[in-house]
Design a protein around this motif. Sequence first.
Motif, PDB file in Angstrom:
ATOM      1  N   TRP A 117      -7.240   3.282  -2.367  1.00 29.38           N
ATOM      2  CA  TRP A 117      -6.946   3.810  -3.697  1.00 29.38           C
ATOM      3  C   TRP A 117      -7.297   5.300  -3.766  1.00 29.38           C
ATOM      4  O   TRP A 117      -6.552   6.106  -4.325  1.00 29.38           O
ATOM      5  CB  TRP A 117      -7.729   3.042  -4.765  1.00 29.38           C
ATOM      6  N   LYS A 151       0.827  -1.216   0.000  1.00 28.05           N
ATOM      7  CA  LYS A 151       0.000   0.000   0.000  1.00 28.05           C
ATOM      8  C   LYS A 151       0.861   1.267   0.000  1.00 28.05           C
ATOM      9  O   LYS A 151       0.545   2.245  -0.680  1.00 28.05           O
ATOM     10  CB  LYS A 151      -0.942  -0.007   1.215  1.00 28.05           C
ATOM     11  N   PHE A 210       0.900   4.214  -2.810  1.00 18.88           N
ATOM     12  CA  PHE A 210       0.762   5.628  -2.452  1.00 18.88           C
ATOM     13  C   PHE A 210       1.877   6.460  -3.088  1.00 18.88           C
ATOM     14  O   PHE A 210       1.628   7.528  -3.667  1.00 18.88           O
ATOM     15  CB  PHE A 210       0.795   5.766  -0.925  1.00 18.88           C
ATOM     16  N   CYS A 255      -4.784   7.496  -1.965  1.00 19.76           N
ATOM     17  CA  CYS A 255      -3.582   7.719  -2.780  1.00 19.76           C
ATOM     18  C   CYS A 255      -3.749   8.896  -3.741  1.00 19.76           C
ATOM     19  O   CYS A 255      -2.779   9.581  -4.068  1.00 19.76           O
ATOM     20  CB  CYS A 255      -3.239   6.457  -3.565  1.00 19.76           C
ATOM     21  N   SER A 278       1.591   9.323  -6.093  1.00 18.22           N
ATOM     22  CA  SER A 278       2.021  10.684  -5.746  1.00 18.22           C
ATOM     23  C   SER A 278       3.087  11.203  -6.700  1.00 18.22           C
ATOM     24  O   SER A 278       2.976  12.319  -7.230  1.00 18.22           O
ATOM     25  CB  SER A 278       2.555  10.720  -4.304  1.00 18.22           C
TER      26      SER A 278
END
Length: 454
Positions: free
Chosen positions: A414, A355, A359, A417, A363
């Motif tokens: 999700w 995860k 992320f 993120c 980003s």
Amino acid sequence: MAHSKEMTSGASLPLIFNFTIPLLLGSLLQQTYSLVDAAIVGKFLGINALASVGASTSVVFLILGFCNGCCGGFGIPVAQKFGAHDYVTMRRYVAVSLKLAALLSVIIALITSLLCAFILWVMQTPETIFDNAYYYLLITFIGVPCTFFYNLLSSIIRALGDSKTPFWFLLFSTVLNILLDLLCILVFGWGVAGAAIATVFSQGVSAVLCYLYMNRKFEILRMTPSDRKFRPELAKQLLYIGTPMGLQFSITAIGSIMLQSANNALGTACVAAFTAGIRIKMFFLCMLESLGIAMATYCGQNYGAGKPERIWQGVKSATLLMVIYVVIVNGILWGFAERFTLLFVDASEHEIIEKAALFLHVSVSFFPFLGMLCILRYSIQGAGYTNLAMFSGVAEMIARILVSVVAVPLWGFWAICFGDPTAWVFAVIFLVPAFAYMYRRLKVIVARERADKM
């Protein structure tokens, strides 16, 4: 003897790059200290103590973000008058800004200190960590004047084109802070309160030393009794520029708090992944933030010098530097996100690592938008249009709230993120026409001034 540096002539790219590097080093230093401070508290005081510090992080950012924004805003007229070679008015702006800082910081410290318990109650702080969180927050808010003056003096020095001196004082503050952390926690046994005292005291000492250094080494800032008088018209202008910048930080913080709250509801794995991802991301966005701060000084000086065309040149140069950096960082984070996450969690925590990597991948893919956000927002602020720039913070807040309320319940982590990237896109959509509007106005204003002089 310290030297100020004009950015109103010469090639814009090397000027901006050389100014940005000390800012970047300082920003990385702050991030490093944040990690070391958390490690000291967690290692020697335990998880509950670490949670006590973390429980107040968002509200500390909300308040101190406002203070730091105001300090940045107070430095803009100084940069503009420095660029215009109007050193008398520049010194008067400095004198008035110091008086305003004293008044505002005491008021903020008083109000927030009285509301500490209520704030923690509203945030539903668990009883097991409430007392420690209260003392940490109380000491931090009592120390607001130290933080305010330290950031204001650094902003004034940067306005003169010197980004190296603030870095050395930041380095001193960081080292002193870490040493005092160990002293207050291990020797004096003051616990979480000791960590807060160490931070406030180190910033206070740095502020005093910075003030003494500034007065002794920068001849251009040495004031006469006339310069030190309080001038309401200058105070009004400083508040007109500084207050929107402070509110922008606070408004952005509100959206971040909403996003954090939405993520907390998704479970421990999501919280841990988000925490690790944020800390890694903060290191890599330091360059973009530093580039933006450099543009504020660059644009402020060139606005004061009546050279709007150099502002556009600076934006193009900063964009080129940003693109080069973003390409490099994308390669790093797409290739090594999982390995960076191992700095925070054990290799057996597969879900958290997966995860956190997701992320970071999302980003960094949107870093070009974040880069443009920093460049355009700070350029607009440097020209004195802080009210206009503040609305980009509103756009960010709206985006994060929409993601938190609408998207997270549907798509879970999700959506988390995409929380910050969505905010960056919203802000840039606003900032591009805002910069175009500001740039056209600057050219008209300068053209009129030149015509009046003929």
